[in-house]
Design a protein around this motif. Sequence first.
Motif, PDB file in Angstrom:
ATOM      1  N   MET A  21     -21.940   0.061   9.244  1.00  0.00           N
ATOM      2  CA  MET A  21     -20.484  -0.697   8.020  1.00  0.00           C
ATOM      3  C   MET A  21     -20.105  -0.103   7.846  1.00  0.00           C
ATOM      4  O   MET A  21     -18.485   0.211   7.333  1.00  0.00           O
ATOM      5  N   ALA A  22     -20.412   1.837   7.341  1.00  0.00           N
ATOM      6  CA  ALA A  22     -19.044   2.871   7.265  1.00  0.00           C
ATOM      7  C   ALA A  22     -18.116   2.981   8.125  1.00  0.00           C
ATOM      8  O   ALA A  22     -17.286   2.935   8.009  1.00  0.00           O
ATOM      9  N   LEU A  23     -18.600   2.480   9.270  1.00  0.00           N
ATOM     10  CA  LEU A  23     -17.608   2.479  10.294  1.00  0.00           C
ATOM     11  C   LEU A  23     -16.349   1.238  10.160  1.00  0.00           C
ATOM     12  O   LEU A  23     -15.036   1.631  10.256  1.00  0.00           O
ATOM     13  N   GLY A  24     -16.988   0.438   9.932  1.00  0.00           N
ATOM     14  CA  GLY A  24     -16.022  -0.761  10.050  1.00  0.00           C
ATOM     15  C   GLY A  24     -15.200  -0.556   8.353  1.00  0.00           C
ATOM     16  O   GLY A  24     -13.824  -0.820   8.645  1.00  0.00           O
ATOM     17  N   TYR A  25     -15.392  -0.510   7.532  1.00  0.00           N
ATOM     18  CA  TYR A  25     -15.165   0.559   6.014  1.00  0.00           C
ATOM     19  C   TYR A  25     -14.075   1.052   6.400  1.00  0.00           C
ATOM     20  O   TYR A  25     -12.575   1.050   6.089  1.00  0.00           O
ATOM     21  N   TRP A  26     -13.931   2.294   6.848  1.00  0.00           N
ATOM     22  CA  TRP A  26     -13.211   3.470   7.393  1.00  0.00           C
ATOM     23  C   TRP A  26     -12.300   2.618   8.262  1.00  0.00           C
ATOM     24  O   TRP A  26     -10.887   2.772   7.904  1.00  0.00           O
ATOM     25  N   VAL A  29      -9.846   0.683   5.585  1.00  0.00           N
ATOM     26  CA  VAL A  29      -8.994   1.836   5.460  1.00  0.00           C
ATOM     27  C   VAL A  29      -8.024   2.312   5.703  1.00  0.00           C
ATOM     28  O   VAL A  29      -6.785   2.318   5.210  1.00  0.00           O
ATOM     29  N   LEU A  30      -8.246   2.641   7.047  1.00  0.00           N
ATOM     30  CA  LEU A  30      -7.440   3.125   7.892  1.00  0.00           C
ATOM     31  C   LEU A  30      -6.035   2.310   7.971  1.00  0.00           C
ATOM     32  O   LEU A  30      -5.215   2.862   7.900  1.00  0.00           O
ATOM     33  N   ARG A  31      -6.597   1.279   8.298  1.00  0.00           N
ATOM     34  CA  ARG A  31      -5.311  -0.218   8.289  1.00  0.00           C
ATOM     35  C   ARG A  31      -4.557  -0.104   7.298  1.00  0.00           C
ATOM     36  O   ARG A  31      -3.695  -0.298   7.418  1.00  0.00           O
ATOM     37  N   GLN A  33      -3.922   1.718   5.048  1.00  0.00           N
ATOM     38  CA  GLN A  33      -2.786   3.650   5.068  1.00  0.00           C
ATOM     39  C   GLN A  33      -1.897   3.281   6.139  1.00  0.00           C
ATOM     40  O   GLN A  33      -0.605   3.942   5.828  1.00  0.00           O
ATOM     41  N   LEU A  34      -2.265   2.640   7.513  1.00  0.00           N
ATOM     42  CA  LEU A  34      -1.009   2.762   8.099  1.00  0.00           C
ATOM     43  C   LEU A  34      -0.113   1.506   7.872  1.00  0.00           C
ATOM     44  O   LEU A  34       1.022   2.281   8.776  1.00  0.00           O
ATOM     45  N   ARG A  35      -0.511  -0.118   7.521  1.00  0.00           N
ATOM     46  CA  ARG A  35       0.313  -0.674   7.136  1.00  0.00           C
ATOM     47  C   ARG A  35       0.628  -0.172   5.843  1.00  0.00           C
ATOM     48  O   ARG A  35       2.755  -0.214   5.628  1.00  0.00           O
ATOM     49  N   GLU A  36       0.618   0.918   4.471  1.00  0.00           N
ATOM     50  CA  GLU A  36       1.458   1.176   3.475  1.00  0.00           C
ATOM     51  C   GLU A  36       2.337   2.154   3.916  1.00  0.00           C
ATOM     52  O   GLU A  36       3.800   2.258   3.526  1.00  0.00           O
ATOM     53  N   ARG A  37       2.049   3.706   5.748  1.00  0.00           N
ATOM     54  CA  ARG A  37       2.906   4.089   5.771  1.00  0.00           C
ATOM     55  C   ARG A  37       4.607   3.023   5.979  1.00  0.00           C
ATOM     56  O   ARG A  37       5.362   3.724   6.596  1.00  0.00           O
ATOM     57  N   ARG A  38       3.855   2.423   7.006  1.00  0.00           N
ATOM     58  CA  ARG A  38       5.279   1.358   7.945  1.00  0.00           C
ATOM     59  C   ARG A  38       5.924   1.433   6.864  1.00  0.00           C
ATOM     60  O   ARG A  38       7.102   1.010   6.773  1.00  0.00           O
ATOM     61  N   TRP A  39       5.647   0.238   5.208  1.00  0.00           N
ATOM     62  CA  TRP A  39       6.158   0.230   4.350  1.00  0.00           C
ATOM     63  C   TRP A  39       7.049   0.980   3.831  1.00  0.00           C
ATOM     64  O   TRP A  39       7.903   0.769   3.772  1.00  0.00           O
ATOM     65  N   PHE A  40       6.350   2.069   4.212  1.00  0.00           N
ATOM     66  CA  PHE A  40       7.941   2.737   3.249  1.00  0.00           C
ATOM     67  C   PHE A  40       8.462   3.460   4.196  1.00  0.00           C
ATOM     68  O   PHE A  40       9.733   3.729   3.329  1.00  0.00           O
ATOM     69  N   LYS A  41       8.494   3.735   5.290  1.00  0.00           N
ATOM     70  CA  LYS A  41       9.369   4.325   6.373  1.00  0.00           C
ATOM     71  C   LYS A  41      10.309   2.567   6.678  1.00  0.00           C
ATOM     72  O   LYS A  41      10.949   3.673   6.107  1.00  0.00           O
ATOM     73  N   ARG A  42      10.296   1.601   6.065  1.00  0.00           N
ATOM     74  CA  ARG A  42      10.985   0.628   6.263  1.00  0.00           C
ATOM     75  C   ARG A  42      11.713   0.409   5.194  1.00  0.00           C
ATOM     76  O   ARG A  42      13.124   0.479   5.188  1.00  0.00           O
ATOM     77  N   ARG A  43      11.286   0.764   3.856  1.00  0.00           N
ATOM     78  CA  ARG A  43      11.732   1.020   2.944  1.00  0.00           C
ATOM     79  C   ARG A  43      12.631   2.125   2.783  1.00  0.00           C
ATOM     80  O   ARG A  43      13.963   2.223   2.599  1.00  0.00           O
ATOM     81  N   GLU A  44      12.581   2.769   3.066  1.00  0.00           N
ATOM     82  CA  GLU A  44      13.336   4.606   3.315  1.00  0.00           C
ATOM     83  C   GLU A  44      14.119   4.191   4.206  1.00  0.00           C
ATOM     84  O   GLU A  44      16.188   4.062   4.022  1.00  0.00           O
ATOM     85  N   THR A  45      15.066   3.272   5.429  1.00  0.00           N
ATOM     86  CA  THR A  45      15.588   3.257   6.735  1.00  0.00           C
ATOM     87  C   THR A  45      16.141   1.897   5.618  1.00  0.00           C
ATOM     88  O   THR A  45      16.827   1.771   5.410  1.00  0.00           O
ATOM     89  N   GLU A  46      15.695   0.970   4.938  1.00  0.00           N
ATOM     90  CA  GLU A  46      16.537   0.095   4.178  1.00  0.00           C
ATOM     91  C   GLU A  46      17.363   0.885   3.131  1.00  0.00           C
ATOM     92  O   GLU A  46      18.948  -0.160   2.929  1.00  0.00           O
ATOM     93  N   LEU A  47      17.083   2.073   2.279  1.00  0.00           N
ATOM     94  CA  LEU A  47      17.220   2.372   1.295  1.00  0.00           C
ATOM     95  C   LEU A  47      18.740   3.126   1.770  1.00  0.00           C
ATOM     96  O   LEU A  47      19.899   2.827   1.485  1.00  0.00           O
TER      97      LEU A  47
END
Length: 60
Positions: A21-26, A29-31, A33-47
């Motif tokens: 269960m802890a491995l699944g939760y991790w 969370v990792l997914r 974080q990666l989605r958030e990082r992609r969103w920030f990079k895409r937003r910086e590129t758009e700006l």
Amino acid sequence: MELFGRTIDAEQVAGLVFLLMALGYWGFVLRGQLRERRWFKRRETELKTPRGPGHGGPWG
């Protein structure tokens, strides 16, 4: 219950379940974080990219 020829009691089964269960939760969370990082990079590129007339500097 036996696993690979060894007898496992209830505490070990519960520990294995909680570990999985802890491995699944991790993983979730990792997914996120990666989605958030992609969103920030895409937003910086758009700006950084100019968006048509009037946004390309002093010459238009």
